[in-house]
Design a protein around this motif. Structure first.
Motif, PDB file in Angstrom:
ATOM      1  N   PRO A  70      57.569  45.653  53.863  1.00 59.28           N
ATOM      2  CA  PRO A  70      58.607  44.787  52.615  1.00 59.28           C
ATOM      3  C   PRO A  70      58.644  43.385  53.196  1.00 59.28           C
ATOM      4  N   GLU A  71      58.700  42.586  52.342  1.00 59.10           N
ATOM      5  CA  GLU A  71      59.047  41.051  52.669  1.00 59.10           C
ATOM      6  C   GLU A  71      60.350  40.991  52.841  1.00 59.10           C
ATOM      7  N   PRO A  72      60.648  40.087  53.919  1.00 54.03           N
ATOM      8  CA  PRO A  72      62.038  39.845  54.217  1.00 54.03           C
ATOM      9  C   PRO A  72      62.612  39.011  53.033  1.00 54.03           C
ATOM     10  N   SER A 108      64.567  46.114  46.916  1.00 58.58           N
ATOM     11  CA  SER A 108      64.185  47.565  47.567  1.00 58.58           C
ATOM     12  C   SER A 108      63.147  47.102  48.647  1.00 58.58           C
ATOM     13  N   ASP A 109      63.183  47.957  49.708  1.00 56.85           N
ATOM     14  CA  ASP A 109      62.237  47.697  50.818  1.00 56.85           C
ATOM     15  C   ASP A 109      61.260  49.086  50.834  1.00 56.85           C
ATOM     16  N   TRP A 112      61.377  51.750  53.671  1.00 57.03           N
ATOM     17  CA  TRP A 112      60.530  51.510  54.847  1.00 57.03           C
ATOM     18  C   TRP A 112      61.042  52.352  56.076  1.00 57.03           C
TER      19      TRP A 112
END
Ligand SMILES: Cc1cc2nc3c(=O)[nH]c(=O)nc-3n(C[C@H](O)[C@H](O)[C@H](O)COP(=O)(O)O)c2cc1C
Length: 343
Positions: A70-72, A108-109, A112
């Motif tokens: 995931p992108e922070p 949404s991650d 992860w």
């Protein structure tokens, strides 16, 4: 720990999230001497655990799981949300035509942490990552349970960053590749580096084993990549028409439809750059799509699903690499043999 040198056939079936990757595909490729990946992307952690169990029921051979990093959150997120709202207004008339509506973007991650727990509790031989690099602590955690870690990169600089995290192999994704590009940020424009050139650039900067991906759909292309020093090739598009793949009927038909004449890289469908067959969605919306992932993917989800379910290839994503015309229908084992030049 799994090593690429253990492979009888240097062919890796790419992880293909969104349906095409199935336990049956992974098992058939593994039993044919290659290596296959389940795609954890978009799946629930329980769904992933179930797919791992199912694959183990089908084969005793090693296989891998691919996870989206995931992108922070970033400083531009608020502005991007406004752009997504504008994009939604542009898409609304098409969604209305299908009666599908549009999805609501929610942070949404892709679960992860829970997916990594699944992979730590019930380890598989290889975990590969895309859309970013796993933190060193995750690499160490996976190594601690005997799992080899591979990272997807699109440039030699990314390859060096990945090597510094302690990964065991690099998946080099060249310009020709179908599906999402493995850039570390949705806003990054992927470099237009040919797969074999990327192989040369990265081999000059790291001693790690390399897996070349992108446009490798024929025995000649496999041979060329192996001669340039890759340990194996990772092919996605070449397996899209496999009997065991979960590719939708609309996607399969489009891949065989001579009316589609080229592929394009666009953010229109998901907010991340991805290569697919050029259709009306790509033509009409590529210029408007914000670099907002997964927000755009969530927004377009119901429309893409409705178009696909209606058998209409114009308003759904049709991921494909530049060599899509070389994809063969048939059993995955036969495709492995064909790619490796042994049939
Ligand atoms: C339908 C489709 C879905 C894909 N999904 C993923 C994925 O979930 N994770 C990933 O790392 N790569 C994914 N890819 C990219 C592949 O890993 C690989 O880079 C690409 O297929 C190689 O190029 P080729 O399609 O020309 O063989 C996908 C590719 C396709 C065609």
């Amino acid at each position: 720990m799994f090593s690429l040198g253990d492979l009888r056939v240097p062919i890796v079936a790419a992880p293909m999230a969104g349906g095409p990757s199935t336990p049956e595909l992974v098992a058939a490729v593994a039993d044919a001497g290659g290596f296959g990946f389940l795609a954890a992307g978009y799946r629930t952690p329980d769904g992933l655990a179930e797919q791992i169990s199912q694959t183990r029921r089908l084969t005793e051979r090693p296989f891998g799981v691919n996870v989206f990093v995931p992108e922070p959150p970033g400083p531009d997120d608020r502005a991007l949300a406004d752009e997504v709202a504008v994009y939604a207004r542009r898409l609304a008339p098409v969604a209305a035509r299908f009666g599908s509506g549009l999805g609501t973007p929610v942070p949404s991650d892709d679960d992860w942490a829970a997916k990594l727990d699944v992979l730590a509790d019930d380890p598989v031989p290889v975990v590969s990552f895309t859309f970013g690099l796993p933190p060193v602590a995750i690499v160490d955690r996976l190594h601690g349970v005997g799992t080899a870690v591979w990272a997807t990169v699109v440039s030699a600089d990314d390859a060096e960053s990945a090597a510094a995290r302690g990964v065991d192999a690099l998946v080099l994704q060249g310009h020709q590749a179908g599906g999402h590009r493995g850039t570390f940020r949705a806003s990054d424009d992927p470099p237009a580096t040919d797969t074999l050139d990327l192989l040369d650039h990265v081999a000059a900067r790291t001693p790690l084993p390399l897996v070349a991906a992108g446009g490798v759909s024929s025995p000649d292309a496999v041979g060329a990549a192996l001669r340039r020093g890759t340990s194996a090739v990772q092919a996605g598009t070449a397996f899209l028409l496999a009997d065991e793949a979960g590719t939708s009927a609309t996607h399969r038909a489009a891949l065989r439809n001579p009316a589609f004449t080229e592929t394009v890289i666009t953010r229109a469908f998901s907010g991340r750059p991805a290569r697919g067959l050029r259709n009306r969605f790509a033509d009409e919306f590529a210029a408007d799509a914000p670099a907002a992932y997964p927000a755009v993917n969530q927004l377009t989800g119901p429309l893409k699903k409705a178009s696909s379910a209606a058998g209409d290839p114009q308003w759904t994503h049709l991921w494909a690499g530049t060599s899509w015309r070389q994809a063969h229908a048939g059993g995955a084992a036969e495709i492995v043999r064909l790619l490796s030049g042994s049939s």
